[in-house]
Design a protein around this motif. Structure first.
Motif, PDB file in Angstrom:
ATOM      1  N   THR A 139     -14.818 -13.280   5.246  1.00 48.64           N
ATOM      2  CA  THR A 139     -14.680 -14.261   4.180  1.00 48.64           C
ATOM      3  C   THR A 139     -15.033 -15.654   4.687  1.00 48.64           C
ATOM      4  O   THR A 139     -14.746 -16.643   4.039  1.00 48.64           O
ATOM      5  CB  THR A 139     -13.249 -14.277   3.608  1.00 48.64           C
ATOM      6  N   GLY A 140     -15.683 -15.691   5.847  1.00 47.44           N
ATOM      7  CA  GLY A 140     -16.142 -16.975   6.354  1.00 47.44           C
ATOM      8  C   GLY A 140     -15.713 -17.183   7.789  1.00 47.44           C
ATOM      9  O   GLY A 140     -14.754 -16.558   8.265  1.00 47.44           O
ATOM     10  N   HIS A 141     -16.451 -18.044   8.498  1.00 46.42           N
ATOM     11  CA  HIS A 141     -16.069 -18.362   9.868  1.00 46.42           C
ATOM     12  C   HIS A 141     -14.838 -19.249   9.836  1.00 46.42           C
ATOM     13  O   HIS A 141     -14.807 -20.236   9.095  1.00 46.42           O
ATOM     14  CB  HIS A 141     -17.228 -19.072  10.572  1.00 46.42           C
ATOM     15  N   PRO A 142     -13.822 -18.911  10.632  1.00 45.24           N
ATOM     16  CA  PRO A 142     -12.578 -19.689  10.554  1.00 45.24           C
ATOM     17  C   PRO A 142     -12.760 -21.173  10.905  1.00 45.24           C
ATOM     18  O   PRO A 142     -11.920 -21.988  10.533  1.00 45.24           O
ATOM     19  CB  PRO A 142     -11.657 -18.999  11.571  1.00 45.24           C
ATOM     20  N   GLN A 143     -13.840 -21.501  11.588  1.00 46.80           N
ATOM     21  CA  GLN A 143     -14.023 -22.914  11.932  1.00 46.80           C
ATOM     22  C   GLN A 143     -14.954 -23.675  10.992  1.00 46.80           C
ATOM     23  O   GLN A 143     -15.136 -24.882  11.150  1.00 46.80           O
ATOM     24  CB  GLN A 143     -14.514 -23.039  13.373  1.00 46.80           C
ATOM     25  N   ALA A 144     -15.529 -22.981  10.032  1.00 46.43           N
ATOM     26  CA  ALA A 144     -16.332 -23.702   9.042  1.00 46.43           C
ATOM     27  C   ALA A 144     -15.367 -24.455   8.131  1.00 46.43           C
ATOM     28  O   ALA A 144     -14.292 -23.956   7.827  1.00 46.43           O
ATOM     29  CB  ALA A 144     -17.169 -22.722   8.225  1.00 46.43           C
ATOM     30  N   ASP A 145     -15.724 -25.651   7.682  1.00 49.11           N
ATOM     31  CA  ASP A 145     -14.814 -26.415   6.836  1.00 49.11           C
ATOM     32  C   ASP A 145     -14.714 -25.814   5.446  1.00 49.11           C
ATOM     33  O   ASP A 145     -13.670 -25.858   4.811  1.00 49.11           O
ATOM     34  CB  ASP A 145     -15.268 -27.872   6.753  1.00 49.11           C
ATOM     35  N   VAL A 146     -15.837 -25.272   4.975  1.00 49.83           N
ATOM     36  CA  VAL A 146     -15.790 -24.552   3.703  1.00 49.83           C
ATOM     37  C   VAL A 146     -16.766 -23.381   3.780  1.00 49.83           C
ATOM     38  O   VAL A 146     -17.839 -23.490   4.372  1.00 49.83           O
ATOM     39  CB  VAL A 146     -16.117 -25.483   2.508  1.00 49.83           C
ATOM     40  N   THR A 147     -16.342 -22.233   3.242  1.00 48.47           N
ATOM     41  CA  THR A 147     -17.220 -21.071   3.144  1.00 48.47           C
ATOM     42  C   THR A 147     -17.273 -20.667   1.685  1.00 48.47           C
ATOM     43  O   THR A 147     -16.237 -20.642   1.016  1.00 48.47           O
ATOM     44  CB  THR A 147     -16.659 -19.903   3.972  1.00 48.47           C
ATOM     45  N   MET A 148     -18.471 -20.352   1.197  1.00 50.83           N
ATOM     46  CA  MET A 148     -18.635 -20.123  -0.241  1.00 50.83           C
ATOM     47  C   MET A 148     -19.321 -18.788  -0.505  1.00 50.83           C
ATOM     48  O   MET A 148     -20.405 -18.534   0.005  1.00 50.83           O
ATOM     49  CB  MET A 148     -19.486 -21.252  -0.837  1.00 50.83           C
ATOM     50  N   PHE A 149     -18.667 -17.951  -1.322  1.00 50.48           N
ATOM     51  CA  PHE A 149     -19.256 -16.677  -1.751  1.00 50.48           C
ATOM     52  C   PHE A 149     -19.471 -16.725  -3.257  1.00 50.48           C
ATOM     53  O   PHE A 149     -18.594 -17.183  -3.987  1.00 50.48           O
ATOM     54  CB  PHE A 149     -18.330 -15.508  -1.409  1.00 50.48           C
ATOM     55  N   SER A 150     -20.613 -16.210  -3.700  1.00 46.09           N
ATOM     56  CA  SER A 150     -20.946 -16.235  -5.120  1.00 46.09           C
ATOM     57  C   SER A 150     -20.839 -14.837  -5.725  1.00 46.09           C
ATOM     58  O   SER A 150     -21.213 -13.849  -5.093  1.00 46.09           O
ATOM     59  CB  SER A 150     -22.370 -16.753  -5.308  1.00 46.09           C
ATOM     60  N   PHE A 151     -20.343 -14.762  -6.961  1.00 49.17           N
ATOM     61  CA  PHE A 151     -20.352 -13.509  -7.712  1.00 49.17           C
ATOM     62  C   PHE A 151     -21.206 -13.676  -8.966  1.00 49.17           C
ATOM     63  O   PHE A 151     -20.951 -13.084 -10.002  1.00 49.17           O
ATOM     64  CB  PHE A 151     -18.907 -13.047  -7.991  1.00 49.17           C
ATOM     65  N   GLY A 152     -22.236 -14.532  -8.820  1.00 49.62           N
ATOM     66  CA  GLY A 152     -23.218 -14.764  -9.890  1.00 49.62           C
ATOM     67  C   GLY A 152     -23.980 -13.490 -10.215  1.00 49.62           C
ATOM     68  O   GLY A 152     -23.879 -12.479  -9.505  1.00 49.62           O
TER      69      GLY A 152
ATOM     70  N   LEU B 216     -19.471 -33.404  12.630  1.00 52.13           N
ATOM     71  CA  LEU B 216     -19.984 -33.089  11.292  1.00 52.13           C
ATOM     72  C   LEU B 216     -19.104 -32.053  10.594  1.00 52.13           C
ATOM     73  O   LEU B 216     -18.558 -31.157  11.234  1.00 52.13           O
ATOM     74  CB  LEU B 216     -21.406 -32.499  11.385  1.00 52.13           C
ATOM     75  N   PHE B 217     -18.989 -32.168   9.265  1.00 53.38           N
ATOM     76  CA  PHE B 217     -18.403 -31.087   8.474  1.00 53.38           C
ATOM     77  C   PHE B 217     -19.406 -29.946   8.395  1.00 53.38           C
ATOM     78  O   PHE B 217     -20.610 -30.182   8.351  1.00 53.38           O
ATOM     79  CB  PHE B 217     -18.114 -31.567   7.045  1.00 53.38           C
ATOM     80  N   VAL B 218     -18.885 -28.711   8.348  1.00 54.95           N
ATOM     81  CA  VAL B 218     -19.768 -27.554   8.243  1.00 54.95           C
ATOM     82  C   VAL B 218     -19.458 -26.783   6.953  1.00 54.95           C
ATOM     83  O   VAL B 218     -18.324 -26.364   6.731  1.00 54.95           O
ATOM     84  CB  VAL B 218     -19.609 -26.612   9.452  1.00 54.95           C
ATOM     85  N   ALA B 219     -20.477 -26.621   6.112  1.00 49.89           N
ATOM     86  CA  ALA B 219     -20.348 -25.813   4.893  1.00 49.89           C
ATOM     87  C   ALA B 219     -21.200 -24.560   5.053  1.00 49.89           C
ATOM     88  O   ALA B 219     -22.378 -24.645   5.391  1.00 49.89           O
ATOM     89  CB  ALA B 219     -20.800 -26.614   3.668  1.00 49.89           C
ATOM     90  N   GLU B 220     -20.572 -23.410   4.829  1.00 48.68           N
ATOM     91  CA  GLU B 220     -21.255 -22.133   5.027  1.00 48.68           C
ATOM     92  C   GLU B 220     -21.518 -21.503   3.657  1.00 48.68           C
ATOM     93  O   GLU B 220     -20.586 -21.197   2.927  1.00 48.68           O
ATOM     94  CB  GLU B 220     -20.339 -21.233   5.875  1.00 48.68           C
ATOM     95  N   ASP B 221     -22.795 -21.332   3.328  1.00 44.83           N
ATOM     96  CA  ASP B 221     -23.182 -20.776   2.035  1.00 44.83           C
ATOM     97  C   ASP B 221     -23.452 -19.277   2.197  1.00 44.83           C
ATOM     98  O   ASP B 221     -24.482 -18.869   2.716  1.00 44.83           O
ATOM     99  CB  ASP B 221     -24.431 -21.505   1.522  1.00 44.83           C
ATOM    100  N   CYS B 222     -22.489 -18.467   1.738  1.00 44.62           N
ATOM    101  CA  CYS B 222     -22.598 -17.006   1.878  1.00 44.62           C
ATOM    102  C   CYS B 222     -22.980 -16.345   0.563  1.00 44.62           C
ATOM    103  O   CYS B 222     -22.712 -15.164   0.358  1.00 44.62           O
ATOM    104  CB  CYS B 222     -21.269 -16.428   2.355  1.00 44.62           C
ATOM    105  N   ALA B 223     -23.614 -17.119  -0.345  1.00 41.74           N
ATOM    106  CA  ALA B 223     -23.920 -16.584  -1.680  1.00 41.74           C
ATOM    107  C   ALA B 223     -24.723 -15.290  -1.621  1.00 41.74           C
ATOM    108  O   ALA B 223     -24.585 -14.427  -2.472  1.00 41.74           O
ATOM    109  CB  ALA B 223     -24.661 -17.632  -2.504  1.00 41.74           C
ATOM    110  N   GLN B 224     -25.569 -15.147  -0.597  1.00 41.97           N
ATOM    111  CA  GLN B 224     -26.417 -13.950  -0.511  1.00 41.97           C
ATOM    112  C   GLN B 224     -25.881 -12.938   0.493  1.00 41.97           C
ATOM    113  O   GLN B 224     -26.535 -11.949   0.788  1.00 41.97           O
ATOM    114  CB  GLN B 224     -27.852 -14.353  -0.113  1.00 41.97           C
ATOM    115  N   ALA B 225     -24.694 -13.198   1.025  1.00 44.74           N
ATOM    116  CA  ALA B 225     -24.262 -12.428   2.190  1.00 44.74           C
ATOM    117  C   ALA B 225     -22.973 -11.637   1.990  1.00 44.74           C
ATOM    118  O   ALA B 225     -22.419 -11.126   2.953  1.00 44.74           O
ATOM    119  CB  ALA B 225     -24.108 -13.362   3.393  1.00 44.74           C
TER     120      ALA B 225
END
Ligand SMILES: *Cc1c(COP(=O)(O)O)cnc(C)c1O
Length: 426
Positions: free
Chosen positions: A158-171, A142-151
């Motif tokens: 800046t994300g786990h090196p093995q996650a396929d995508v890591t996302m940080f929000s500046f909303g 499986l692909f792994v997407a890491e949602d760090c918007a609240q973290a």
């Protein structure tokens, strides 16, 4: 009045943002600088929002329609709407109320031959260990997407090196806000380059639109000093309006039903400049103070009002959620005592697919309606935290009332919130 949340941005940031709206920029160079600042590995991608980036990532992956995407059960509804917009099927995975990590058993049960990806959100300022999830993902491809918007807690993560995508929000309501914007790390260079191509076709966010945001949130920041905010809430109550809905609406990044056209835009240069500024000058001490205030409040609260996520090893208290059997009564009581607590309105529990009702996230469903977010941030002095904790303690029924549908336990007791929620009313 201690408002529910203070915008995490200084007046000087707002001032520079306005100046940046008038500056001539080389937008491409600005984006490069920002991405290099975020990650040295050439995998960073700056975009308009986490939702924009996640939508682009799914576009670039182009999974076969009908593929299933596992989603940690509590998130914002838009993330699920985006999955559905790609013809994919979101499937909830339950979370543990104690540390807000994904429930391993629920995860393995949800995997099917059609599962292609998993989206994991770190909630409320906690960060859960990703290894157990990566392990399951490896087993099933499986692909792994890491949602760090609240973290977001600084550039050290800046994300786990093995996650396929890591996302940080500046909303707007996020830590170190830039009034919008997001930074992703995309590990597969080909996927990243496809995302860039796709994004290049989007219209550009107008500077005027960004300047308007700066004014709007300047006004909100002014209101958050308490008195003006209390006045607004009282006035709305007098007029028979729902202040709760109004405030949630104000802070929602992309209001209304037309989500996709609104997120499918490129960030304006001044937004990129503000993101750069917020990240480069990120103040660890401010965050440490918030974390310390959170830990302090935790130590003051009675065990009958547990804080979900408090057992997480990493917790920066982006918000401070407690579980209470009568959330509205608690909120009213706290409001009258000068604390603007709120329910977790912007979050929801991902429903199971129609043909697999047995995958309902029962724990998340039991927990979310009981959540009350207490105001708790660096600016609050100790005596106010004690006052807040006293009010919370006084709001639980004396003697026999056992906490959220549970029986009496001391904080040192290891009975997890989860099993207490499940037992139902005593
Ligand atoms: C805020 C938030 C998002 C969306 O972030 P944007 O940058 O506003 O799109 C996604 N997921 C979670 C869990 C969030 O809290």
């Amino acid at each position: 009045m201690w408002v529910r949340k203070r915008l995490d941005i200084r007046w000087s940031d707002l001032g520079s943002a306005l100046r940046d709206c008038l500056t001539q920029w080389n937008r491409a160079a600005l984006a490069d600088d920002l991405e290099d600042l975020w990650s040295a590995a050439c995998d960073a991608f700056a975009c308009l929002s986490v939702r924009t980036g996640f939508d682009l990532w799914l576009k670039a992956l182009a999974l076969p329609p009908g593929s299933e995407v596992l989603v940690s059960a509590i998130t914002i509804p838009d993330m699920v709407r985006i999955i559905e917009a790609h013809g994919l099927v979101p499937v909830p995975v339950d979370v543990d109320p104690d540390d807000l990590s994904v429930d391993r058993e629920s995860l393995e049960r949800a995997v099917s031959p059609r599962t292609r990806a998993i989206l994991v959100a770190h909630l409320f300022g906690t960060r859960q260990p990703l290894e157990p999830i990566l392990e399951v993902a490896r087993q099933h491809g499986l692909f792994v997407a890491e949602d760090c918007a609240q973290a977001f807690a600084g550039r050290h993560y800046t994300g786990h090196p093995q996650a396929d995508v890591t996302m940080f929000s500046f909303g707007t309501i996020k830590t170190a806000t830039a009034l919008g914007g997001a930074l992703l790390c995309v590990r597969d260079a080909e996927v990243l380059s496809r995302m860039r191509q796709l994004e290049a076709e989007y219209p550009l966010q107008l500077r005027e639109a960004f300047a308007k945001r700066v004014f709007k949130y300047g006004l909100m920041k002014l209101m958050s000093y308490g008195l003006p905010f209390a006045a607004l809430v009282w006035t709305m109550r007098l007029l028979g309006q729902d202040p709760e809905r109004f405030v949630t609406g104000l802070t929602r990044g992309f209001p209304g039903p037309e989500l996709l056209p609104l997120i499918r835009r490129q960030p304006s240069a001044p937004l990129l400049a503000l993101m750069h500024r917020r990240i480069a000058f990120f103040n660890r001490r401010t965050l440490a103070r918030r974390t310390q205030r959170g830990e302090r409040l935790l130590s003051l609260l009675p065990p009958t009002v547990p804080s979900t996520g408090s057992r997480s090893k990493e917790h920066s208290f982006w918000v401070f959620p407690v579980l209470h059997d009568e959330p509205d009564r608690l909120i009213l009581r706290l409001f009258n005592a000068g604390f603007d607590a709120s329910r977790a309105h912007s979050l929801y529990v991902v429903p199971p697919p129609a043909d697999r009702p047995e995958l309902r996230a029962t724990m998340a469903e039991a927990m979310l309606p009981l959540i009350v977010n207490l105001p708790c941030y660096g600016e609050m002095p100790d005596f106010e935290l004690r006052h807040l904790a006293d009010e919370v303690s006084a709001s639980v029924w004396p003697k026999t009332w056992p906490g959220p549908r549970v029986h009496t336990k001391s904080r040192s007791d290891v009975t997890p919130i989860g099993s207490r929620l499940q037992k139902g009313s005593p």
